[in-house]
Scaffold this active site. Structure first.
Site, mmCIF file in Angstrom:
data_model
loop_
_atom_site.group_PDB
_atom_site.id
_atom_site.type_symbol
_atom_site.label_atom_id
_atom_site.label_comp_id
_atom_site.label_asym_id
_atom_site.label_seq_id
_atom_site.Cartn_x
_atom_site.Cartn_y
_atom_site.Cartn_z
ATOM 1 N N PRO A 1 0.954 -1.043 -0.022
ATOM 2 C CA PRO A 1 0.145 -0.063 0.063
ATOM 3 C C PRO A 1 0.855 1.235 0.012
ATOM 4 O O PRO A 1 1.797 1.410 0.906
ATOM 5 C CB PRO A 1 -0.773 0.026 1.370
ATOM 6 C CG PRO A 1 -0.639 -1.544 1.726
ATOM 7 C CD PRO A 1 0.861 -1.891 1.106
ATOM 8 N N LEU A 2 0.678 2.104 -1.023
ATOM 9 C CA LEU A 2 1.587 3.348 -1.081
ATOM 10 C C LEU A 2 0.839 4.514 -1.370
ATOM 11 O O LEU A 2 0.227 4.779 -2.346
ATOM 12 C CB LEU A 2 2.409 3.208 -2.308
ATOM 13 C CG LEU A 2 3.582 1.982 -1.956
ATOM 14 C CD1 LEU A 2 4.149 1.621 -3.414
ATOM 15 C CD2 LEU A 2 4.576 2.400 -1.162
ATOM 16 N N CYS B 1 2.355 2.531 10.311
ATOM 17 C CA CYS B 1 2.549 3.852 9.971
ATOM 18 C C CYS B 1 3.315 4.763 10.977
ATOM 19 O O CYS B 1 2.493 4.803 11.910
ATOM 20 C CB CYS B 1 1.224 4.454 9.454
ATOM 21 S SG CYS B 1 1.647 6.294 8.999
ATOM 22 N N LYS C 1 -0.723 -5.273 8.953
ATOM 23 C CA LYS C 1 0.662 -4.964 8.558
ATOM 24 C C LYS C 1 1.566 -4.296 9.827
ATOM 25 O O LYS C 1 0.776 -3.497 10.297
ATOM 26 C CB LYS C 1 0.790 -3.965 7.484
ATOM 27 C CG LYS C 1 2.413 -3.588 6.777
ATOM 28 C CD LYS C 1 2.176 -2.956 5.474
ATOM 29 C CE LYS C 1 3.616 -2.932 4.911
ATOM 30 N NZ LYS C 1 4.260 -2.018 5.540
ATOM 31 N N HIS D 1 7.104 -5.341 8.448
ATOM 32 C CA HIS D 1 8.279 -4.377 7.942
ATOM 33 C C HIS D 1 9.425 -4.374 9.046
ATOM 34 O O HIS D 1 9.211 -4.020 10.200
ATOM 35 C CB HIS D 1 7.857 -2.838 7.896
ATOM 36 C CG HIS D 1 8.629 -2.116 7.114
ATOM 37 N ND1 HIS D 1 8.402 -0.589 6.951
ATOM 38 C CD2 HIS D 1 9.752 -2.305 6.744
ATOM 39 C CE1 HIS D 1 9.470 -0.055 6.400
ATOM 40 N NE2 HIS D 1 10.391 -0.927 6.338
ATOM 41 N N GLY E 1 10.659 -4.856 3.208
ATOM 42 C CA GLY E 1 11.863 -3.885 3.789
ATOM 43 C C GLY E 1 12.894 -4.026 2.542
ATOM 44 O O GLY E 1 13.599 -5.235 2.746
ATOM 45 N N ASP E 2 13.282 -3.083 1.900
ATOM 46 C CA ASP E 2 14.381 -3.183 1.034
ATOM 47 C C ASP E 2 14.505 -4.097 -0.174
ATOM 48 O O ASP E 2 15.635 -4.299 -0.576
ATOM 49 C CB ASP E 2 15.652 -3.130 1.693
ATOM 50 C CG ASP E 2 15.924 -2.102 2.908
ATOM 51 O OD1 ASP E 2 15.269 -0.818 2.770
ATOM 52 O OD2 ASP E 2 16.583 -2.124 3.941
ATOM 53 N N ARG F 1 9.418 0.638 -1.994
ATOM 54 C CA ARG F 1 10.174 1.648 -2.701
ATOM 55 C C ARG F 1 10.976 0.825 -3.991
ATOM 56 O O ARG F 1 11.097 1.518 -4.995
ATOM 57 C CB ARG F 1 11.150 2.082 -1.772
ATOM 58 C CG ARG F 1 11.010 3.142 -0.829
ATOM 59 C CD ARG F 1 12.075 3.584 -0.163
ATOM 60 N NE ARG F 1 12.894 2.679 0.718
ATOM 61 C CZ ARG F 1 13.940 2.717 1.176
ATOM 62 N NH1 ARG F 1 14.886 3.611 0.609
ATOM 63 N NH2 ARG F 1 14.588 1.681 1.790
#
EC number: 1.3.1.89
Length: 724
Positions: free
Chosen positions: A321-322, A428, A468, A510, A568-569, A592
């Site tokens: 989700p972004l 968040c 999440k 995350h 993550g990453d 990302r």
């Protein structure tokens, strides 16, 4: 960058010209496919280089592409990068800036209260005329008091900007659907209008439709709106929510039960603590009390509905989700490139319950997202899994109180029939969300978090519920292991009253704390610990069943298995398969990495690096522009909206460093490059962090920006405003 691009530049001529031109300092390089020696099982693929020669934090650019002082052109990227969840919560962080004062100062270089100006006609065309033939408009309800233009020819000549010449002058919406939903307001209206002569000799302007295109664009799934959009609710339904006419009986009943049970538990536990302090021993009577304790508590008003079975596996990469960047056109693009599951931008529960138009717009999904995933699990891997009933799109919500999350879940699952899962954001890190008690603040209140998820599971009909989370809120105090055990087995409060597991279908972790930012890597070793815990709990699920009575299947996770996703990453197929093979997660959620190179899903599917040429990368930008016009309209406002979100996307994609320029693999998402040049001018342009170059790229497909358009990137050094 001094190269200029006329607004009629198209992908076919402009991109090729830029790739082929340029000074002698630029090497021409065709698209290449750099493929590692991949074993039969790509999960065990190893990196080409052990990284011994790499400088930490610096991308290993090949010598021939480095630009020394005084050489031009070059690219040197800044490090104002936000981590995954900051990207996810960008829209909500902007709200914090509206308060001004101390909060604004704390953001330093960040544009928190961003404004984007306006993109609209000098004088608007009345809706009674906007889709009608020139001489037979619909009746305007405002009559002579209407402030919009009714003379079509005058509007086209004086108030509407000239047609765009991009896409060869063809309206992308009309080309895709056989009609244009913007009508006369379309910036490409010349491609779907004509003038006809009537029997009385008068000439009339009319819009043209193409029946063959319309038939080809018919939705493959029932329930879609124009443009193949699903989960779009009516204005009347939003008004019912705003005026509290739509009832939520399940949420009301379950919230009442939660409140009453919590009070009873508080009294009961207080009595037990008093007895313990006075060394009251557990005699036979006390043991009997343990057995009938549950009879003192009311049963829930109803049990959850049986849930649709889910599947997550190594062949199903997930788009995170972004917020802002995770809009419908971008998700559509990622699905086309190989993403198997997608999520909406994070929606706030209270505005959903109140019928806010902007929040409900986040529920919209493209047709490609409501179709089943293209890959299905092997027979028997998931009990009762029905691939034909599965779909790709899920929604994510944020809430700080159980009743908000329950009501939002109940109305969403009732009004939006095309949802795979409802996910609760518990990670968040943004101050505004955290101080409100939502997002990562829920990690500090595990009992409250469990109540929210139990309630959501109870009212979500057949739609599964997931969460999440982060490692914790503080760097040195990870809490995810304890929280995961609670979410899989059920906390002590609910176990005591016989309610068993919380029914969560999947958990995403995350690998960062709330305190941690992008400068440090995600902790995949901790993710691995959590994955091992979930595997043990899933394997022991039958042994851990309630000893007093068998827990109802409807209280269990769907299929009695909780899926676990790592986040993550992840920036390459190597990162992806290493996470699955070594860390033991079911699949990986990518944030990302997808923003910087959306074709990461293609790489995962192919099991190899894809060295996209500059023109191939520009074609992805072109496709996003087309999908944006399809989603937001091809009128002045829609073009402006598409431009804004295209620039947001370019603020991430420019950070991608072509792997053909790297000395060592694999690429790392945290690495920043020294000053460098691309293999041609277009590649250098696509890597520029200068907002003027982003505008230049947008004008290749959307023409010159409106005089009132303004773009404020996240960092103040990159602001842009049209100068009239």
């Amino acid at each position: 960058m001094t190269q200029s691009f006329p607004n009629e530049t198209t992908l076919n001529d402009g991109a090729k010209r830029l790739e082929n031109e340029g000074s002698g300092n630029f090497e021409e390089s065709p698209a290449k496919r750099i493929k590692l020696d991949k074993p039969e099982n790509p999960i065990h693929a190893q990196p080409e280089n052990n990284g011994a020669q790499r400088k930490k934090g610096t991308a290993p650019i090949r010598e021939e592409y480095l630009v020394r002082s005084g050489q031009e052109p070059s690219v040197k990227q800044t490090s104002d990068v936000r981590d995954d969840d900051e990207a996810e919560a960008a829209r909500h962080q902007e709200r914090a800036g509206e308060k001004g004062g101390k909060q604004r100062k704390k953001q330093k270089g960040q544009n928190t209260a961003r404004k984007f100006g306006k993109s609209q006609d000098e004088k608007g065309l009345c809706q009674s005329v906007s889709h009608s033939p020139e001489l037979s408009p619909r009746t305007c309800q405002f009559g002579d008091n209407c402030r919009f233009e009714h003379n079509l020819r005058k509007y086209l000549k004086e108030y509407k900007r000239e047609d765009l010449k991009t896409f060869n002058g063809m309206c992308p919406v009309w080309d895709a659907y056989g009609l244009c939903f913007s009508g006369w307001k379309c910036r490409f209206v010349g491609s779907h209008m004509t003038e006809r002569e009537l029997e009385d000799g008068r000439k009339e302007l009319v819009l043209v439709e193409d029946e063959e295109r319309k038939n080809a664009a018919m939705p493959l799934v029932e329930g879609g709106a124009e443009g193949g959009v699903f989960n779009s609710i009516s204005t009347e339904q939003k008004v019912d929510l705003m005026k509290k006419r739509r009832k939520t009986p399940k949420s009301d009943a379950y919230t009442t039960w939660l409140d009453e049970t919590s009070k009873q538990l508080e009294i009961h536990n207080h009595g037990r603590r008093f007895a313990d302090e006075n060394n009251v021993e557990a005699n036979g009577e006390a043991r009997d009390e343990v057995e009938d304790r549950r009879a003192q508590f009311k049963e829930p008003p109803f049990l959850p509905s049986e849930k649709r079975r889910l599947y997550f596996g190594s062949e199903t990469p997930v788009l995170a989700p972004l917020t802002t960047q995770g809009n419908l056109p971008f998700r559509r693009l990622c699905v086309e490139l190989g993403a198997q599951f997608t999520y909406s931008e994070m929606a706030m529960s209270l505005p959903i319950v109140q019928g806010h138009k902007g929040e409900w717009a986040l529920m919209k999904a493209h047709q490609s997202e409501v179709l089943p995933p293209t890959i299905k699990p092997n027979q028997g891997v998931v009990k009762d899994y029905d691939h034909s009933r599965d779909l790709k799109f899920g929604v994510q919500i944020s809430a700080n109180k159980p009743w908000q999350a329950l009501k939002a879940t109940e109305v969403m699952t009732a009004l939006c029939p095309h949802l795979r899962v409802v996910d609760l954001n518990c990670g968040c890190p943004i101050d505004l969300v955290y101080r409100d008690g939502a997002g990562s603040a829920l990690l500090e209140h595990p009992s409250k978090l469990e109540k929210i998820l139990r309630g959501m599971n109870a009212v979500s009909n057949e739609v599964p519920v997931s969460a999440k989370i982060r490692m914790g809120t503080k760097d040195n105090s990870p809490t995810a292991l304890k929280l995961i055990e609670r979410l899989v087995l059920g906390g002590p409060e609910f176990t005591e009253i016989g309610q068993g597991p919380a029914g969560v279908a999947a958990i995403t972790l995350h690998g960062r704390s709330r305190q941690q930012r992008y400068t440090r890597e995600a902790d995949w070793s901790y993710i691995s610990e959590c994955a091992a815990l979930i595997r043990r709990l899933n394997e022991r699920s039958d042994d851990l069943t309630d000893t007093i009575r068998e827990a109802d299947d409807r209280l269990q996770a769907p299929g009695r298995r909780v899926y676990f996703l790592g986040n993550g990453d992840c920036y390459s197929h190597e990162d992806y398969y290493r996470a699955i093979g070594e860390s033991g997660v079911d699949t990986v959620m990518i944030a990302r990495g997808a923003l910087m190179k959306p074709w990461i899903f293609e790489e995962i599917q192919a099991g190899q690096y894809l060295d996209k040429s500059a023109s191939e990368r520009l074609s992805i930008v072109e496709k996003f522009a087309k999908y944006g016009l399809n989603a937001w309209g091809s009128d002045e406002h829609g073009v402006g909206t598409t431009r804004r979100f295209l620039l947001e996307l370019l603020s991430f994609t420019h950070r991608y460093i072509p792997i053909g320029l790297l000395e060592h693999l694999p690429p790392r998402i945290q690495d920043r490059p020294p000053a460098y040049k691309g293999r041609n001018e277009l590649e250098t342009l696509l890597a520029s962090d200068n907002y003027k170059d982003w505008i230049k790229i947008s004008e290749m497909f959307l023409g010159p920006a409106h005089k009132d358009f303004k773009f404020e990137p996240k960092h103040k050094s990159n602001s842009y405003e049209i100068e009239g």
